[in-house]
Design an enzyme around this catalytic site. Structure first.
Site, mmCIF file in Angstrom:
data_model
loop_
_atom_site.group_PDB
_atom_site.id
_atom_site.type_symbol
_atom_site.label_atom_id
_atom_site.label_comp_id
_atom_site.label_asym_id
_atom_site.label_seq_id
_atom_site.Cartn_x
_atom_site.Cartn_y
_atom_site.Cartn_z
ATOM 1 N N ASP A 130 0.846 -1.187 0.000
ATOM 2 C CA ASP A 130 0.000 0.000 0.000
ATOM 3 C C ASP A 130 0.884 1.241 0.000
ATOM 4 O O ASP A 130 2.073 1.172 0.332
ATOM 5 C CB ASP A 130 -0.881 0.032 1.249
ATOM 6 N N ASP A 147 -8.963 -6.866 1.950
ATOM 7 C CA ASP A 147 -7.608 -7.282 1.598
ATOM 8 C C ASP A 147 -7.315 -8.719 2.024
ATOM 9 O O ASP A 147 -6.299 -9.294 1.630
ATOM 10 C CB ASP A 147 -6.571 -6.364 2.268
#
Length: 933
Positions: free
Chosen positions: A339, A640
């Site tokens: 990320d 996720d």
């Protein structure tokens, strides 16, 4: 108003049918109100009810751990050897073998038990927090401090921290598989259900340990800790630590093959002894002695201890290992998909630019402290113009975050993006709390990744209501009616301009609704909005992340950034971090249009992915894995979890990560920092290096001892002593056990503490399928074993022949055998120094970088002196005292291994340089690195 401070909810609260009572009755029963408990009352109740934690159940009983130490083919061979030795009248030898088995079993048991407890303790280090109302204030507290009567706020991705009764909800769905086994989420609502309803049908409740998958809710805690539904079946949540890793499995395979080889060679050796004239008893003892010599008794304990030490070191570098195999897999990582926000950047979003249809403004200052100025055309504005004020007010109202001063530091509760909007309003002189009081919220549509917007319905202060919409510019624009010469192309052009400067851009719009408008529906946000403007914010890259990315590239690891931000924002940040490398960002929409074959090509060639939805992450991971990559994937959201599970290494964020993402991950970062991932990779390589060093140290000793015995049985003369035939052997079984046990405990274990080698992060990643016993380890094992055998047997024969005439057979044999054992010990000491690095001289890695090595050597020297000179040791091991000259000779012969291994290292280093010059590459190396070179 806070609840009374003198009374407290009943301790038998779990018996109450909370799901069948209306919310008002529940609040009265637990003696609280919608504003929550006061801090003082919460402390009182925490003392009464205890912490909100479940008693952890051990995954394996001590008896199971103990049996695993014994149920090993090598141990069974030793036990059989001890039994046969006793049956043949060699009671002392048999008992010593049994003692070694018992000692080794205890060492393995203690270390594995401690390793399991250490990993369990590290898992508990990961903080679990809950958002609660305390006296009407929204605060974040550790879940362990929740008490009955606390009012908690739930949102998508949260783990429900205790058993709660819903007071309000918005499209709330909870996955309750931990309790009911039903994987589909359950829709929740506030309405009471019959008292007879089962757990799965109690839709007005949410239970501790379950996960919010959609929507938001407000609820009151009715049970904590062991009083919860999950507390009754807490075994479902026990996290047994799996100490069986790929490497330990490989060691087990080696052990099985080694057992077969030892048994075959022992039978052959017994046959050789019989052919040479040994008696049956002597031949059996020779075979048993070979088994004792060749078995690396302490190897399983070494592997377990080295991995456990690695886990502890990683924890000190802010990476908590939840699953032990991750320690090994880290050394093979070739791609890190990460990320951006909070991991590569500071996660301190700061609004720097405002755009409205009437003008452009800038804001100075960084972080969450409200220190900065609103400017237009470089001129400071004492108060915001009406267009800027409308934009800032709307951003502050359509917002779930809060920023408060604590000990002189501004602390954010909530999303960093929303925190930036609040700070921007404060910098312009607006009082956020006063605004929220004058324009109270009536209802809201929470942000969901599928919608990419949030909407709130607020009182407008003039008898009506205002619907405020904020979100991705493309999404908001589609819902707006543009006027005053402003069209979508102009707005999107401004978005591109801000994004090209690395900013994340949010659009804000509003529309008026009548005072009678009640609960919001998605259709209310479908259109008819007036665009108020854009807010551009930046999250600056972490300086340590820039350095960590550079270190990963040097180590042959490709870093790929996957973000939900705008493509231009991603490209700007990627360029600053050294990830973009001249390429453009690939968007989620582009990924969705690719078939699997083309996706694999794009996944390999591109390093920055923008506007990516969580489902795209899973496809990217699979595509990279099909290309042979070993993938580490970071994530923090509930969506996720599939990608984290699919990745070879799932990395969750310890601070911003949801409970679901943490439970799906192999590693949890306690600081959400990309640099900690790079540090964990480095630590994983160090652990694997040290395990191979331990193998390279232990195996030559066992093979060398076996060769010493084989040479003796096959070639040494058979003497006639006192009218009986007696084989001449360089070592007795008890002496062989002494070497094995002392070498393992005193010398091999310090290698687990060995420091990182200087070139550790300059190597290419290790291939995950590379055999543990590589050609190098086998070659080194044979070479050192032959040297050890030659030195020990040569010195034994020289000493025996020199002294037999003067001392007689018995004393000369004891002295020669003592010299042979001491020579092997010296070989081990000098070879240990060589094993501190398998590639370089130990001078290069630092002579004193691992003090445990010298502590081990000092312990071994003292033990060996006792072995030689203490009378009771002489009686047990049949040793004799040696002169200083004899000790010096043993040390001199043992030191031969130093120059020999140094030359071998030099030759391998030259060959490696030639390979690099010829362009030899790691098989998993990415094309990106090849073109960069």
């Amino acid at each position: 108003m806070n609840p009374p401070q003198t009374d407290s909810p009943t301790d038998s609260s779990q018996a109450q049918p909370w799901h069948s009572l209306p919310p008002e009755a529940v609040l009265e029963a637990v003696q609280t109100n919608p504003e929550g408990l006061s801090d003082a009352e919460a402390r009182v109740r925490l003392e009464r009810h205890g912490p909100n934690v479940l008693q952890r159940v051990s995954g394996e009983s001590p008896l199971t751990l103990l049996w695993r130490q014994i149920n090993n083919p090598l141990i069974w061979v030793l036990l059989a050897s001890a039994g046969l030795a006793i049956a043949l009248g060699k009671v002392a030898d048999g008992l010593i073998v049994l003692a070694v088995v018992v000692l080794n079993t205890l060492i393995g048991f203690v270390q594995e038990f401690r390793a399991g407890k250490a990993i369990e303790a590290l898992t508990q280090m990961v903080p679990e927090n809950a958002t609660v109302l305390r006296g009407g204030r929204k605060v974040t507290v550790p879940s362990a401090e929740l008490v009955p009567g606390d009012v908690v706020l739930l949102a998508s991705g949260d783990k429900v921290p205790a058993d709660v009764r819903l007071l309000a909800e918005r499209n709330l769905q909870v996955e309750e598989a931990a309790l009911t086994g039903e994987s589909l989420p359950t829709e929740k609502n506030v309405a009471p259900v019959p008292a007879s309803a089962g757990v799965g049908d109690r839709t007005s409740m949410a239970f501790g340990g379950t996960h919010v998958t959609y929507g938001t809710g407000t609820a009151v805690v009715v049970a904590t800790g062991g009083a919860t539904e999950l507390g009754r079946i807490s075994q479902l949540l026990s996290e047994a630590v799996d100490l069986q890793t790929p490497l330990t499995k490989a060691i087990g395979v080696i052990g099985r093959y080694l057992t077969i080889a030892i048994l075959v060679i022992s039978v052959v050796l017994m046959g050789v002894g019989l052919l040479r004239g040994y008696g049956i008893a002597e031949s059996l003892m020779a075979a048993l002695t070979l088994a004792v010599a060749a078995i690396p008794e302490g190897l399983p304990a070494i592997v377990t201890i080295a991995l456990a030490i690695g886990v502890q070191y990683m924890a000190s570098r802010r990476a908590i290992i939840r699953k032990l195999p991750a320690v090994e897999t880290l050394g093979s990582t070739t791609v890190i998909c990460t990320d951006k926000t909070g991991t590569l950047t500071r996660n301190e979003m700061t609004v720097q630019a405002l755009w409205t249809p009437s003008g452009t403004y800038t804001l100075s200052g960084v972080g969450y402290a409200p220190l900065g100025e609103l400017r237009r055309d470089a001129q400071k504005l004492d108060s915001p113009p009406e267009d800027a004020r409308e934009l800032l007010v709307a951003g502050a109202l359509c917002n779930d975050a809060s920023v408060r001063e604590k000990n002189g530091v501004s602390e954010l509760t909530g999303d960093p993006t929303e925190g930036a909007l609040l700070v921007a309003a404060a910098k312009a002189g607006l009082k956020v709390e006063e605004l929220r009081a004058r324009h109270p919220r009536v209802d809201a549509i929470p942000f969901e990744s599928e919608n990419q917007f949030m909407a709130t319905l607020n009182e407008d202060g003039q008898g009506g209501r205002e619907l405020i919409l904020k979100g991705a510019p493309e999404v908001v624009l589609r819902r707006c009616v543009l006027h005053d010469g402003i069209d979508a192309d102009k707005v999107l052009g401004e978005v591109e301009r801000l994004a090209s400067r690395g900013m994340r851009v949010l659009a804000v719009a509003s529309k008026s609704l009548p005072a009678s408008h009640g609960a919001l529906r998605n259709e209310d946000a479908a259109g008819g909005f007036r665009l108020l403007g854009l807010q551009g914010m930046i999250d600056p890259p972490r300086e340590e992340a820039i350095n960590a990315v550079r270190a990963c590239h040097t180590a042959g690891i490709t870093v790929k950034m996957i973000t939900g931000d705008h493509a231009k924002t991603a490209e700007a940040i990627g360029a600053q971090l050294g990830i973009l490398e001249g390429r453009r960002a690939v968007t989620g929409a582009e990924l969705a249009a690719l078939d699997d074959t083309r996706l694999r090509e794009v996944a390999m060639s591109s390093n920055v992915f923008a506007r990516v939805a969580p489902e795209h992450k899973l496809r990217l991971v699979r595509a990279l894995q099909k290309e042979g990559q070993v993938v580490a994937m970071t994530g923090d959201g509930v969506n996720d979890a599939p990608a984290l599970k699919q990745a070879n290494i799932g990395v969750a964020m310890g601070i911003t990560g949801t409970a679901v993402s943490k439970e799906s991950a192999d590693i949890i970062l306690t600081d959400d920092n990309f640099a900690s991932i790079a540090a964990a990779v480095e630590e994983g390589r160090r652990v694997y290096d040290n395990l191979i060093k331990s193998l390279a140290f232990v195996l030559p000793t066992n093979l060398g001892l076996a060769l010493i015995l084989i040479v003796g049985v096959g070639f040494f003369p058979i003497l006639r002593v006192a009218g009986e035939r007696e084989p001449l052997l360089a070592m007795l079984p008890t002496q062989l056990l002494w070497i094995n046990l002392v070498a393992t405990v005193a010398l091999a274990l310090p290698l687990a503490f060995e420091a990182r080698e200087p070139n550790l992060m300059q190597r290419m990643p290790r291939h995950p399928d590379a055999p543990v016993l590589s050609g190098f380890v086998v070659m080194r094992t044979v070479m050192v074993a032959v040297l050890m055998c030659a030195g020990a047997t040569g010195l034994f024969l020289w000493e025996y022949n020199a002294e037999v005439g003067r001392l007689g057979h018995e004393l000369a044999l004891s002295e020669a055998q003592t010299m042979a054992v001491t020579t092997v010990i010296m070989f081990q000491i000098f070879y240990l120094l060589n094993c501190r690095s398998l590639r370089d001289s130990f001078f290069r890695i630092g002579v004193f970088s691992n003090p445990f090595v010298y502590l081990g050597i000092a312990m071994l020297v003292l033990l060996q002196l006792g072995f030689i000179y203490l009378p009771f040791m002489q009686a047990v091991f049949n040793t004799a005292p040696l002169s200083l000259e004899a000790l010096g000779l043993c040390a001199l012969v043992g030191a031969i291994v130093l120059p020999v291994i140094s030359v071998e290292k030099w030759l391998r280093s030259r060959r490696a340089q030639d390979d690099r010059g010829a362009g030899t590459r790691h098989p998993l190396r990415l094309p990106r690195r090849a073109t960069a070179e």
